[in-house]
Each structure stands twice: as structure tokens, then as C-alpha cells.
Design an enzyme around this catalytic site. Structure first.
Site, PDB file in Angstrom:
ATOM      1  N   PRO B 178     -14.051  -5.429  -9.564  1.00 44.21           N
ATOM      2  CG  PRO B 178     -14.114  -4.260  -7.539  1.00 44.21           C
ATOM      3  CD  PRO B 178     -14.632  -5.481  -8.214  1.00 44.21           C
ATOM      4  N   GLY B 180      -8.001  -2.250 -10.109  1.00 42.11           N
ATOM      5  CA  GLY B 180      -7.277  -0.986  -9.953  1.00 42.11           C
ATOM      6  C   GLY B 180      -5.921  -1.075 -10.630  1.00 42.11           C
ATOM      7  CB  THR B 183      -0.168  -4.026  -7.501  1.00 36.92           C
ATOM      8  OG1 THR B 183      -1.077  -3.315  -6.646  1.00 36.92           O
ATOM      9  CG2 THR B 183       0.185  -3.169  -8.701  1.00 36.92           C
ATOM     10  CG  ASP B 247       7.049  -1.275  -0.439  1.00 33.94           C
ATOM     11  OD1 ASP B 247       7.055  -0.178   0.162  1.00 33.94           O
ATOM     12  OD2 ASP B 247       7.591  -2.294   0.022  1.00 33.94           O
ATOM     13  CD  GLU B 250       7.384   2.875  -9.736  1.00 33.74           C
ATOM     14  OE1 GLU B 250       8.110   3.446 -10.562  1.00 33.74           O
ATOM     15  OE2 GLU B 250       7.552   1.681  -9.402  1.00 33.74           O
ATOM     16  CG  LEU B 314     -18.548  -5.229   1.425  1.00 35.73           C
ATOM     17  CD1 LEU B 314     -18.364  -4.481   2.727  1.00 35.73           C
ATOM     18  CD2 LEU B 314     -19.552  -6.356   1.598  1.00 35.73           C
ATOM     19  NE  ARG B 457       7.175 -12.884  -7.753  1.00 35.07           N
ATOM     20  CZ  ARG B 457       6.022 -12.686  -7.142  1.00 35.07           C
ATOM     21  NH1 ARG B 457       5.880 -13.061  -5.908  1.00 35.07           N
ATOM     22  NH2 ARG B 457       5.022 -12.129  -7.786  1.00 35.07           N
ATOM     23  CE1 TYR B 520       5.552  -6.280   2.533  1.00 37.39           C
ATOM     24  CE2 TYR B 520       7.517  -7.332   1.681  1.00 37.39           C
ATOM     25  CZ  TYR B 520       6.259  -6.809   1.477  1.00 37.39           C
ATOM     26  OH  TYR B 520       5.690  -6.845   0.235  1.00 37.39           O
TER      27      TYR B 520
END
Lengths: 599, 599
Positions: B178, B180, B183, B247, B250, B314, B457, B520
Site C-alpha cells: 500500500p 499513501g 513520505t 510535519d 500536507e 497486515l 534536505r 527529534y
């Protein structure tokens, strides 16, 4: 490190260094303090005095030692028939205990791996470990028969011993059922009648220590067999609380809370058990589950968390790391009366939406409000005058109808500033809904009655009244219809069977969530002259459960599934989901060493 | 019902009747608006202007269209070497795309079951579906090679179509991954190189609707492929918000959030994804998981919730019922400067313990504070004077050391009353820790930079600076030591390899919990002249992860495990727990139709 910026250096800040506290153990267990045949402690319970008035025995609760003269007259009015205080259906407890099927080899092996005195085949002890507190359980041990009970009871004192018991049971072809407080109301401790193996009940109550408290991180590790009372005793000495207060907190244990996915009355402040538990240690037939606690993480499925709500089927919780909280500076009660359940419900909704929700908010319907009044102990003259004046104000001046009005009890915890701010917000909302403040005393009474009221069921059963509670959660938008549907269904079912008098069916809203509420029902009827009253009651309870599901309620908010609600599982899980649950159980316990047969 | 009390009647209260809203669909997807080779939208990104200054392209963010003259000079100072703005390591994207292994039969079968245009074997499309945004991913598509990518990409538009794709893939001996928002930063979308079956990437982005909103219960059902932006667009039109802002909001999707157990920056007010999701619908190779949502329940393991953090292994989330919240009346930013990280950290701790925690609180270390200053766009004369005066006050009057001071950004949401009360409490605590209020503007800038900074980055990678972020959660009592240990370890590893210049290693505290915090980290070094810089970076990142685990940090706070952190799983789960995870995956997907190979 040459050229490194200052923040690469180690911090010299010592304010947050871990300094774990190891609390003193709780007061030693008095093994005979709990009743075997009825709810709670031996020193407490409802009884009838020589004058035919109800009294509460002992000195443990605020109501203890007091006469409650209004209870029976009120109950007669509600049930529509005479309740003779001296006409008892005398308990035949114990009605018989099946022989133990444990071999001497198994008993010896267990005895050799545990300290002396930690293995028992005493019939009454085994009987007690074969039931919880459903009406069916109570009926069976007093007037019926429990056809199957554990064959041995063991009391391990460490996770190692729990593991050893599991391995020994497995090696001897026996099965195991974990036991905490024995307070379930789902037949979860009933032994499957068809179980041919020896059943070993693993009683965790000797594992009742808070192993450590971390005063910086506000965490603690607690053994699975500690009761709510024992946990609070150990934590409070050091200024902390777990804040988890299910109605059974005096007797139920951390392990049981995990196994049933328990909810505490102060969850608005402290969270439910799944929020409180950061890491679970458990023994399973296939190995040990244990982890470092984490404030929050993303590492996929944590098998130890599968134990939440597992009802003894996947493994035995041995300890858990939980959040703890400083004991709040202020704890204040409150209560508000509303003209009707609808207004009270609208008040609850507005409180939830305000974002300022006290530790506990509960709304009783009219019948339960009346019940609360009927439970008031006899008052002196001054008390009677004050009470009469209050009634006058509520009924005459505010125009509240005593057959419609409802009460909401409140518990605020926090700093003085927090509590004041919450009170201001909540009472402002109450006023906007026509609510009338009814004082801290009534609120406190409501909460403290929770513990004493748990004793009434056994008292009533001996007085020809059979009763049970059951709960659900439901969306705000469906809650009012659900309440009416369940009440009407039970009236219909009661009438259809021409049962004696009128049924007692009452509801309170005990928990608020963003998306809905927990509803807690009480149901009772007079059973004198009824054949198989326990079975008839069970039929009606199933009808109520059917109506709850038809009205979009959940199968359970916090009692769990056990064996009582198993037949309804296919109505709440898709076939694939049910198949996955079976596969999970097979994966974790392929030899079915955990034999409770729940969920 | 004769004799029934009034509360057995149905309520005539209509205030809480369900009246579901079906929102308009979001603005249509512009398929080419997102970059294939770098983070984010094509119209945005860092670039170098003719004067050799860094600029941010486009008009999408507050920083867009502005020059950032301080960035490169500051970076040179920190990295200890010259950064020539015109010396680029030019991207070779796309470096090559493996041939599709899908049979014509499979493609035809999929095409026949989906609408036209919903199946693709376009090489760049397939390439994009074979990676996320780790430095390894980005390096591979620009300077290396992705050895294995999906063989077909499909875009179902309904749960039925997702189920059909799963069944077709299974029937044709293919596997499914799958997709999405693409990201992830864990190599979760990397295709296993050894996978011989055809790989079908199931892109859920066309399933981006909010199906309904319940304005009474504050719930909504949302399709799995909706991004944060699309969800908010649909909800806000009707006065609601989900409040979930990772973060990546979007671009990332609800299904991805569930699959990675995502955390949003405003979790203090709205909760993390596991708190927000009330019921999950998912397609699995063995059947459909779907349930009625419940505010809270106790029914044992809910297989649909196993999908949380399951990283595509799963099943495929198709939709979820979530909590939603009224859009708050007030949203205010704030910022506070502290003399040192230790003081800032003590402030965070005190805020958490006060119980009054704003929607978001973040603490940057000194290096990150400096980074934020270096990212400030060029100012007009007035701005420069104001800024200079501010600096004078902070450094001269307050005596803050620019090489030690740190900044905390704050976001308050709620009613005016709530926000005022929170501000009062938080700023009082800040003052007690020597904090200096630095204004709403700096706070807002900090939060808005979050979205633009994600583009840096890829810009740096072209300028010979390789960088990555990684996170953990850790107890309060272990957090300061963990920060220092990780920084020191990376300095040591950098020095040991004689890498160019100095490393950049910086941390911020992004989430507060009762028991600990989320940390982080940002890590970067100049790689010109380094052989296999991506591998060297990965080595150092593994060293950092080792140090995190040695310092009692978690394996991940919200990024997940993917393939990147798999080697560390045995350090956080006991052998039995790992075995149970494997058994769970085998039970749900015995034929391994879900082929991502994560976790």
C-alpha cells in the site's frame, strides 16, 4: 571534542536524575477478611435488625452501623409488592464442591516449586476460585451448583513462580486460569464444564507490591496481584496515586484491570487502564513478554498489550509499569439536581464539550435518585428538619417533580486553582440547564455509597429480589434512545412472563467521552414463586443486551466479554475479525494451557 | 406500560439526534503538483540565486520568494569548511528504473476491475512508488539505483476496489504494497530486492473523502488516502478539525498515519493517531475488518487496531472513524528564550507537571536556535534595526550567551478564556526558569518553517551536505543524558572516519508526555570527497540509534520501524514477543500477499 559546540557537552543538571523509591510493602493480607460466599469483606454487609429495618453491619464505610429505615418501604412501592424483611430465601452455601481431579504428581510438582502453603485443594478455596459475581455465579453457589471448579489453587509470589506454574501445568497436561480479585461479572472465572484436564487456578494476590516509584518520570512498577487499596496505600506514602478507581477497587487487582480493560471512575483526570499502563510484563505458555516502558512509541504491535482485555486467555500479567500522579492537593465533591434526565444529559454534553471536565461526573436517572434517597440512614431531629426544608425548596420553589427529577454527582481533583476553575465552569453550565446545586455532602455520599452498595445484591437475593448490573458505551446521539429502549424492553419481557410485581430498571451515566458515554444499568425483580429465577433473569439480561446492540451500544464498556457475552461477539466483529482473534489465541497458546475459555 | 415510572418513556429531546453532514469533496488533485524526485510540491524549494544567496522558490509558504542570505555563511561556520553555492553534485534522477515484471494477464485483470487510467506501468510512476524520503532513498534515485520497484501501480477509489485488487494480486501470485503519501523515512516503501513475484503498489490517494461528519458525536469517517490538507479542507468548511498535524501533513495520509502510528504536533490538545481513531476499516487478504465505532469499549483484541503501526504488513486501511473537534476560536503562537538547554528542559518539565500544556510546546537546542536565525529572510532597514535592538537586549541586558541560549516555541489553541489561562500559566513558569518572552511572531515562524524546512534536505544533498532526521522517546530522567550521548557519539564517529569539517548534530524536544519526551535529532555532514557517503551516513545513523537504545530511548517515537530500524527490533522485544509478531503476521496474511517486508 575539539570545535564542538557547547551543547555537545554532557549536562550537569542533576534535577532530573532518576532516584527510584522502593515503597514498604502493604499491610499484610488477612486471608479471612474477605467473604467467600458474598461480595466484599466479612465485617460488612446489609442485614435486617430486630425491628425489621435494614442496617449496614460493621464500621468500614460511612453507612456502616446505621439503620436505613426507608429502604424496604421504598422498594415495596417500586416493586409493587410486599417485601417481608423476615422472609428469607436462606443461602445453602456451599451447595457442593466437585472433587479435585488433580493428580498427586501435579500437586507434588507444584508444591515442590512453590513455598510451603502455596498450593491448596481445600474445597471452599477451590469453589471461590471458580466464580466471580454474576447473579448466575451467586445463585449457583447458594441455591444451585457449580459443576466444575479449579482442582488446585496456587499462590505464586514472583513472575518466576508464575512461569514455573505455567510450565508445570503444561508438562502435566493441566490447564491454568489466572485469578485476581474474583470480582468479575461476566462468568470469566467459570470453569468450562467439559474441561477434562486438571485446572490450576493461579491466584496472584500475594504479588501485591509496588516494586518501585520513579518520582521524576511519575512512573511505577506494580505487581499484578495488588488491589486498588494496596496500590494506593503504597503509593500515597510517597505522595503519589494511580488514580484508578473502578467500583471494585477494594478487591480487584491490577492484573484483573488489564485482563478486563478496566475503567476507573476518575478516568477524566487519570485515564482508563489502557492509558495508565505503559508496559506490561506477562508469562505466556510460549515465553515471557517484558519490555522497557515508553512514554509513547511506534514499533508496531506490542504483544504485551494484547493482554489488555484478554481475560486470562493469552497469558498471565505479572506486573506493569504505570503512570502515577502526585496526590492532588484538593479533592472536592459536588452535586446538582435537574428537572429531568434530558436536562441532566444535556448538562453532561455541555460539560464534555466545554473541555473542562472534573475527575468524575455521574448522572443518575429518577429511579436511581429515589434509590439514593431511600438509602439515607435514619437522621436525628435536626437532620430531619433540614432535609424537609431542602425538599420544600426543591419541590415547591423550583417546581421539580419528585418522579422526574435527577441528580448528578461530581468529583473535582487538582490544585486549588484548578478545582476552583472547574467548579466555576461546571456550575455555570449547570445553572444554564436549570440545575440546582445540592451540595458537596450529597455528592460525597453518592461516591462513597458506590463501595457499600456493592453489598446489596447478596442481601436482596436472600430477600427474594434478584438483581444485576450491566453496562455499555454508546454515542451521545444514540444514548437517550438506548436508555428508553432497554427500559421498555425489560418491562415488556417482565410483563410477558407475568413475573411478580414490577421490575426495577434504572440507569446512570458514569463516564463521558468526546464521542459518547458509558451507561450503567441496574435491573432487579422479585422472584418469589418464579421457577428457575436465575435462568429467567439471564434470559431478560440477554434481551437487554440484544436491545443494547440494536440501539447501537457496545457489547461492553468495561466489564468485558467473559462467557456471559460470548454469544453476542459475532454481532460486533466481522467474520474475518473473529477468525483473527482465534488465530491470535492459537498462536500465543497453541496447546491451550490457558483454559478459561473467555472472549 | 402500566405502572412504569416516567423515565421508562422515550425521550422527546431532539437536541442530540444524529444529523450527519456529507461534506463536499476536496479540491481536485493536481497529479503533477508533487515532485517525483525531491520532497514536496514542484512550485517550492530552496535554490541559489545569481548572487550566490539561498532563496526559497514559489509562493506557497511564508518564506517563499525570499532570499536567505545568512544560511550559507552560517553553515560554513558550523561545518567548518567552505560551501560553494555554485558547486553542485548534480542529481542524475532518474538513475534507472527496473523493467516491470508484471504479466499482461495481471495488468489486464486489474485494468478490467478498475476504471480506465487507474493502472500504470510508467517507469517514473513506478519508481516514485518504490521509495520514501530516507537519505538512502534520495541518494539511490539521484546518484545510485533502486534495484527493485513496483511493477504496477493502481489507484482504487473504494474499499471494494481495494479488496478486488488484493484478491486479484493473490490469484495471480503477485504481492501488494500500500502507498499513501510516500513520505516515510524508514525505507518502508523499499521493495524487497529478492521479491520474485510481481509487486502491485496500491496508491490510495484517490480515496480522499471525508465520508460524513457527525456534528453531535464529533466523529467523522475519513477515507485512508486523504492528506492532512484535504481532511482539514473538508472538515473546516463545517466548523470541525481533526487537529492531527505531523510535519508531513500536507502530503501524508490518514492511512499512512495509522500504518506508522503517527504523532501530530498538536497532540497535547487532540491526541496522537491512536487516540484519534475510534474504528478502522481495512482490507486484508483473509477478509474485511470493519466495525462500529465506540467511544470506549472492553471486548478484547480488536484486530482492526492491529493495523496501527502495521506498516502495510497486515492489511490495507481503507477508512477510519475518527474524533473531530470544533475549530478553536483562538490560535496563538508564542516563544520564550532560555539561558541554556537545561533551563529550557526544566521549563518543559514544569509545564508538563502543571497540567496546563498548550497544544504544542517545542524546545530547540542552541544549534537549532542558531539555524532558525540563519534561516531568517533578508530584512528591510527597519527590520534590521529592530532585530539588532532585540539582540542587544537579550545578550547585553539579560546576559544570554548566543552559543548557549535556546528557544521554545508555543502554540495555544482553544477558547479565548482557555488560551488566556494557558498563557498565564505557561509564561509564569517560563519566568520562573529565567525565560524571556520572544513574541508570537518568532513562535509562528518556527511552526511555519516546519513545512518549508522539509525541502532543505534535497537542496543540501545537491550541495554536498548529506542530512537526515531521526527521533526517539525517552523518560524525562534519561533525556538529557541521551541528548549528550548521541551528540558525542556522532562527533566521535565523524572524527574516527576523518570526514570533512565538523558534523552538524542538533536536537529538539517536540512532544511532552507524563513519563517522558520525544526527541527529534537532525544530523548532517559535508560529504565532498567521501566515498559512498550514503553508506557512511547510514553507518553513523546506526551508531546514533545504538547510542539511543543504550541510553534507554525507544526505537521510534513516530517514524516507525520500516526496514531501516529492523535490525534493532531484537533489542526492544523479547524473543517471545518477536515470535508472536511473526505469528500474527502469518495468521493474518498466510500467503504473504502484503509484500512490503517491514517491521
Amino acid at each position: 571534542m575539539a570545535g564542538a559546540p557547547s551543547d555537545v557537552r554532557a549536562s550537569e543538571d542533576s534535577r532530573f536524575e532518576a532516584r527510584r523509591i522502593v515503597p514498604e510493602p502493604p499491610a499484610p493480607l488477612a486471608p479471612d477478611s474477605e467473604s467467600l460466599d458474598v461480595w466484599g469483606f466479612r465485617d460488612s454487609g446489609f442485614t435486617v435488625n430486630e425491628a425489621g429495618q435494614v442496617e449496614f453491619r460493621g464500621a468500614r464505610y460511612p453507612i456502616s452501623g446505621k439503620a436505613i429505615p426507608s429502604l424496604l418501604p421504598w422498594a415495596e412501592g417500586i416493586l409493587g409488592l410486599r417485601v417481608d424483611p423476615f422472609d428469607r430465601n436462606v443461602s445453602q452455601y456451599p451447595t457442593g464442591v466437585p472433587e479435585s481431579r488433580a493428580t498427586a504428581e501435579l500437586e507434588d510438582a507444584l508444591a515442590a516449586s512453590l513455598e510451603p502453603g502455596r498450593v491448596s485443594r481445600d474445597p471452599r478455596v477451590r469453589l471461590r476460585h471458580g466464580h466471580g459475581h454474576t447473579q448466575e455465579d451467586m445463585w449457583a453457589i447458594k441455591y444451585g451448583l457449580l459443576p466444575r471448579v479449579p482442582d488446585l489453587v496456587v499462590w505464586p509470589i514472583s513472575a518466576d513462580e508464575v512461569r514455573a506454574v505455567l510450565q508445570l501445568a503444561r508438562a502435566h497436561g493441566a490447564c491454568v486460569i489466572p485469578y485476581g480479585g474474583g470480582t468479575n461479572v461476566t462468568d470469566a472465572l467459570r470453569c468450562p464444564v467439559e474441561e477434562r484436564r486438571a485446572i490450576v487456578s493461579v491466584d496472584l494476590r500475594r504479588m501485591n507490591r509496588v516494586l518501585w516509584i520513579d518520582p521524576v518520570d511519575h512512573t511505577a512498577e506494580i505487581q499484578a496481584g495488588a488491589t486498588g487499596t494496596e496500590i494506593e496505600e503504597q503509593l500515597r506514602r510517597h505522595g503519589f496515586t494511580l488514580g484508578h478507581e473502578p467500583d471494585s477497587a477494594e478487591l480487584s487487582t491490577l492484573g484483573g484491570w488489564v485482563a478486563t480493560n478496566a475503567s476507573g471512575m476518575k478516568k477524566n483526570r487519570y485515564g482508563n487502564i489502557e492509558d495508565l499502563v505503559l508496559a506490561i510484563s506477562a508469562a505466556t505458555p510460549q515465553g515471557e513478554l517484558t519490555r522497557q516502558p515508553s512514554a509513547r512509541e511506534s514499533v508496531g504491535a506490542d504483544p504485551a498489550r494484547w493482554l489488555i482485555g484478554s481475560e486470562g486467555e493469552l497469558g498471565i500479567v505479572t506486573s506493569a509499569v504505570t503512570k502515577v500522579f502526585p496526590v492532588p492537593a484538593v479533592r472536592r465533591f459536588g452535586s446538582v439536581l435537574f428537572e429531568s434526565f434530558d436536562e441532566g444529559f444535556a448538562f453532561l454534553y455541555a460539560v464534555q464539550r466545554s473541555g473542562v471536565v472534573p475527575a468524575s461526573v455521574r448522572l443518575m436517572d429518577n429511579l436511581q435518585f429515589q434509590f439514593g434517597q431511600a438509602l439515607k440512614p435514619a437522621k436525628g431531629r435536626l437532620g430531619r428538619v433540614k432535609s424537609a426544608l431542602e425538599k420544600l425548596y426543591v419541590l415547591r420553589v423550583r417546581g421539580f417533580d419528585p418522579e422526574r427529577m435527577v441528580a448528578c454527582t461530581l468529583l473535582f481533583e487538582g490544585s486549588e486553582e484548578e478545582v476552583v476553575a472547574q467548579e466555576r465552569s461546571v456550575y455555570r453550565i449547570a445553572a444554564a440547564h436549570g440545575g440546582m446545586k445540592a451540595g458537596a455532602e450529597n455528592g460525597e455520599r453518592g461516591y462513597q455509597l458506590t463501595f457499600a452498595i456493592a453489598y446489596i445484591r447478596d442481601f436482596m437475593l436472600e430477600h427474594w429480589i434478584i438483581a444485576e448490573s450491566f453496562e455499555t458505551s454508546v454515542a451521545w446521539s444514540a444514548a437517550q434512545a438506548l436508555c428508553a429502549n432497554v427500559k421498555q424492553r425489560l418491562w415488556q419481557e417482565h410483563a410477558k412472563r407475568a413475573l411478580p410485581g414490577r421490575p426495577f430498571i434504572s440507569v446512570r451515566v458514569t463516564q463521558l467521552y468526546g464521542a459518547g458515554v458509558c451507561l450503567y444499568f441496574y435491573f432487579a425483580f422479585h422472584y418469589k414463586g418464579v421457577e428457575n429465577p436465575s435462568e429467567v433473569f439471564a434470559e431478560l439480561e440477554r434481551a437487554a443486551r440484544d436491545e443494547i446492540l440494536r440501539s447501537d451500544g457496545s457489547l461492553s464498556h468495561h466489564h468485558g466479554v467473559g462467557k456471559l457475552r460470548q454469544p453476542f461477539l459475532s454481532r460486533v466483529f466481522s467474520p474475518a475479525a473473529l477468525a483473527f482473534r482465534r488465530k491470535l489465541a492459537q498462536a500465543l497458546d497453541p496447546e491451550d494451557v490457558l483454559g478459561a475459555g473467555n472472549g
